[in-house]
Design an enzyme around this catalytic site. Structure first.
Site, PDB file in Angstrom:
ATOM      1  N   ALA A   1      36.098  45.678  41.794  1.00  0.00           N
ATOM      2  CA  ALA A   1      34.903  45.962  42.078  1.00  0.00           C
ATOM      3  C   ALA A   1      33.955  45.474  41.040  1.00  0.00           C
ATOM      4  O   ALA A   1      34.216  45.521  39.873  1.00  0.00           O
ATOM      5  CB  ALA A   1      35.060  47.686  42.256  1.00  0.00           C
TER       6      ALA A   1
ATOM      7  N   VAL B   1      37.516  45.201  36.890  1.00  0.00           N
ATOM      8  CA  VAL B   1      35.986  44.935  36.890  1.00  0.00           C
ATOM      9  C   VAL B   1      35.742  43.408  37.274  1.00  0.00           C
ATOM     10  O   VAL B   1      36.437  42.646  36.508  1.00  0.00           O
ATOM     11  CB  VAL B   1      35.668  45.583  35.785  1.00  0.00           C
ATOM     12  CG1 VAL B   1      35.945  44.870  34.583  1.00  0.00           C
ATOM     13  CG2 VAL B   1      34.009  45.520  35.945  1.00  0.00           C
ATOM     14  N   LYS B   2      34.848  43.172  38.222  1.00  0.00           N
ATOM     15  CA  LYS B   2      34.237  41.974  38.417  1.00  0.00           C
ATOM     16  C   LYS B   2      32.901  41.733  37.448  1.00  0.00           C
ATOM     17  O   LYS B   2      32.232  42.827  37.720  1.00  0.00           O
ATOM     18  CB  LYS B   2      34.087  41.702  40.007  1.00  0.00           C
ATOM     19  CG  LYS B   2      35.382  41.304  40.873  1.00  0.00           C
ATOM     20  CD  LYS B   2      34.921  41.221  42.075  1.00  0.00           C
ATOM     21  CE  LYS B   2      34.477  40.175  42.660  1.00  0.00           C
ATOM     22  NZ  LYS B   2      33.934  40.053  44.091  1.00  0.00           N
ATOM     23  N   ILE B   3      32.867  40.782  36.934  1.00  0.00           N
ATOM     24  CA  ILE B   3      31.518  40.551  35.946  1.00  0.00           C
ATOM     25  C   ILE B   3      31.219  39.126  36.323  1.00  0.00           C
ATOM     26  O   ILE B   3      31.886  38.123  36.275  1.00  0.00           O
ATOM     27  CB  ILE B   3      31.929  40.765  34.645  1.00  0.00           C
ATOM     28  CG1 ILE B   3      32.287  42.152  34.160  1.00  0.00           C
ATOM     29  CG2 ILE B   3      30.668  40.619  33.859  1.00  0.00           C
ATOM     30  CD1 ILE B   3      33.025  42.416  33.066  1.00  0.00           C
TER      31      ILE B   3
END
Ligand code: E4P
Length: 225
Positions: free
Chosen positions: A58, A85-87
């Site tokens: 996400a 975590v998508k960054i």
């Protein structure tokens, strides 16, 4: 190569996880927004469906590293399980990756359009990098070639980061990413179905059933004879 599902639609996730060897689910803010539900409870519901061990990606919102980090920690704590975590690979995103890497948070660098972006994300601690294949193709660039370059860079520099190719519009793109050595893909439910679909397969199955039933009776299975 492992397959993930690029959706937040609960029905599609349930069906694909039931049928196929899905390794995880990826989302982004646009994908979540389509569902028009409460963000966190929706992610928790996805986690419940796919189980603790499947990968759930996400995206952190925010444009400042500190905000991205705070969002990431909040989501990880509340969603739990095998969380990524998508960054996005903006400069503040890279700063956030370095900060989160030190805290042991698993990172997927996203919105990748060049091999250089992927390389910087990798040395900043990303476990996955997500090049957008179809968005590249739509700009007249070559999405598969970018994947090829990233795979080569990671091999040459002995980096453990994996490619999670994203943004597909057809099965041909998925095939060529696989041939290029991509480690994982995230696809829509429709593309996942299309990867298996072939009219000759359906025809062959119909033919087997018909030949069998002509002799052994309609709807009869071996264990019922
Ligand atoms: C996944 O990480 C990406 O956000 C997604 O695959 C983008 O896909 P799209 O180009 O079809 O929106």
């Amino acid at each position: 190569m492992i397959y993930m599902l690029d959706t937040a639609n609960l029905k599609q996730i349930e069906r694909a996880f039931d049928l196929y060897p899905m390794a995880g689910v990826t989302t982004n803010p646009s994908i979540i927004a389509k569902e028009k539900t409460d963000f966190l409870s929706h992610l928790k519901e996805i986690r419940r469906i796919i189980g603790e061990d499947s990968l759930l990606h996400a995206q952190s919102l925010g444009r400042k590293a500190e905000d991205i980090v705070e969002e990431a920690l909040y989501m990880q704590e509340n969603v739990g399980g095998n969380f990524y975590v998508k960054i996005p690979v903006i400069p503040e995103g890279i700063k956030a990756m370095k900060m989160l890497n030190k805290k042991g948070v698993k990172i997927t660098a996203t919105a990748i359009f060049t091999a250089e972006q992927a390389h910087i994300a990798s040395v900043s601690g990303a476990e996955f990098v997500a090049p957008y294949v179809n968005r590249l193709d739509n700009m007249g660039a070559n999405g598969v070639q970018v994947v090829e370059h990233i795979v080569t860079l990671f091999k040459e520099h002995q980096l453990d980061t994996k490619v999670l190719a994203a943004s597909f519009k057809n099965v041909q793109q998925v095939l060529h990413v696989a041939l290029a050595g991509g480690h994982s893909v995230t696809v829509t439910a429709e593309i996942m179905d299309n990867l298996l679909k072939h009219p000759m397969t359906d025809w062959s199955v119909d033919q087997f059933v018909q030949d069998w039933e002509n002799v052994y009776g309609e709807g009869k299975l071996v264990h019922q004879l």
